[in-house]
Design an enzyme around this catalytic site. Structure first.
Site, PDB file in Angstrom:
ATOM      1  N   VAL A  44      41.183  41.325  26.947  1.00  0.00           N
ATOM      2  CA  VAL A  44      42.530  41.291  28.132  1.00  0.00           C
ATOM      3  C   VAL A  44      42.918  40.598  27.968  1.00  0.00           C
ATOM      4  CG1 VAL A  44      42.943  42.334  30.549  1.00  0.00           C
ATOM      5  CG2 VAL A  44      41.335  43.406  29.322  1.00  0.00           C
ATOM      6  N   GLY A  54      48.600  41.690  38.462  1.00  0.00           N
ATOM      7  CA  GLY A  54      48.281  42.861  38.654  1.00  0.00           C
ATOM      8  C   GLY A  54      48.613  43.061  37.595  1.00  0.00           C
ATOM      9  N   TYR A  87      36.324  40.836  36.708  1.00  0.00           N
ATOM     10  CA  TYR A  87      35.703  42.270  36.329  1.00  0.00           C
ATOM     11  C   TYR A  87      34.459  43.245  37.694  1.00  0.00           C
ATOM     12  CZ  TYR A  87      37.769  41.026  31.701  1.00  0.00           C
ATOM     13  OH  TYR A  87      38.940  41.384  30.538  1.00  0.00           O
TER      14      TYR A  87
END
Length: 106
Positions: A44, A54, A87
């Site tokens: 990611v 975000g 996470y």
């Protein structure tokens, strides 16, 4: 302005320049799957200019939705200690059995 790419896990930013509007990659998430039960999110990545807005969260959420829509029910990832809280905020938990990944470096 952030623009979805139409591909799960990829977003672009539109930026105005003297030559017109240009598009550049600002974030992506990558997963592999056995197309039956399991998937692993490997990367990611968000351009530092766009972090804290975000986008990483949106990329992971879209990736999870895409995998669940394909009936992949076991989604895993490996996370450095500094991103574990990120996470966890998205619903991921540490392996309750304490199983760690194993690696071979030949």
């Amino acid at each position: 302005r952030l623009v979805p790419s139409g591909m799960p896990g990829v977003s672009y930013a539109d930026a105005s320049t003297p030559e017109g509007t240009s598009r550049r990659l600002v974030g992506l998430a990558r997963a592999t799957s056995d197309h039956a039960f399991n998937a692993t999110i490997w990367d990611v990545v968000v351009d530092t200019e766009f972090q804290g807005q975000g986008l990483g969260k949106a990329l992971v959420e879209q990736m999870v939705r895409t995998l669940l829509a394909r009936d992949i029910g076991n989604i895993t990832l490996f996370a450095d200690n500094k991103v574990v809280p990120f996470y966890r905020s998205l619903g991921f938990v540490s392996d309750p059995e304490g199983i760690k990944g194993m690696f071979l470096y030949p």
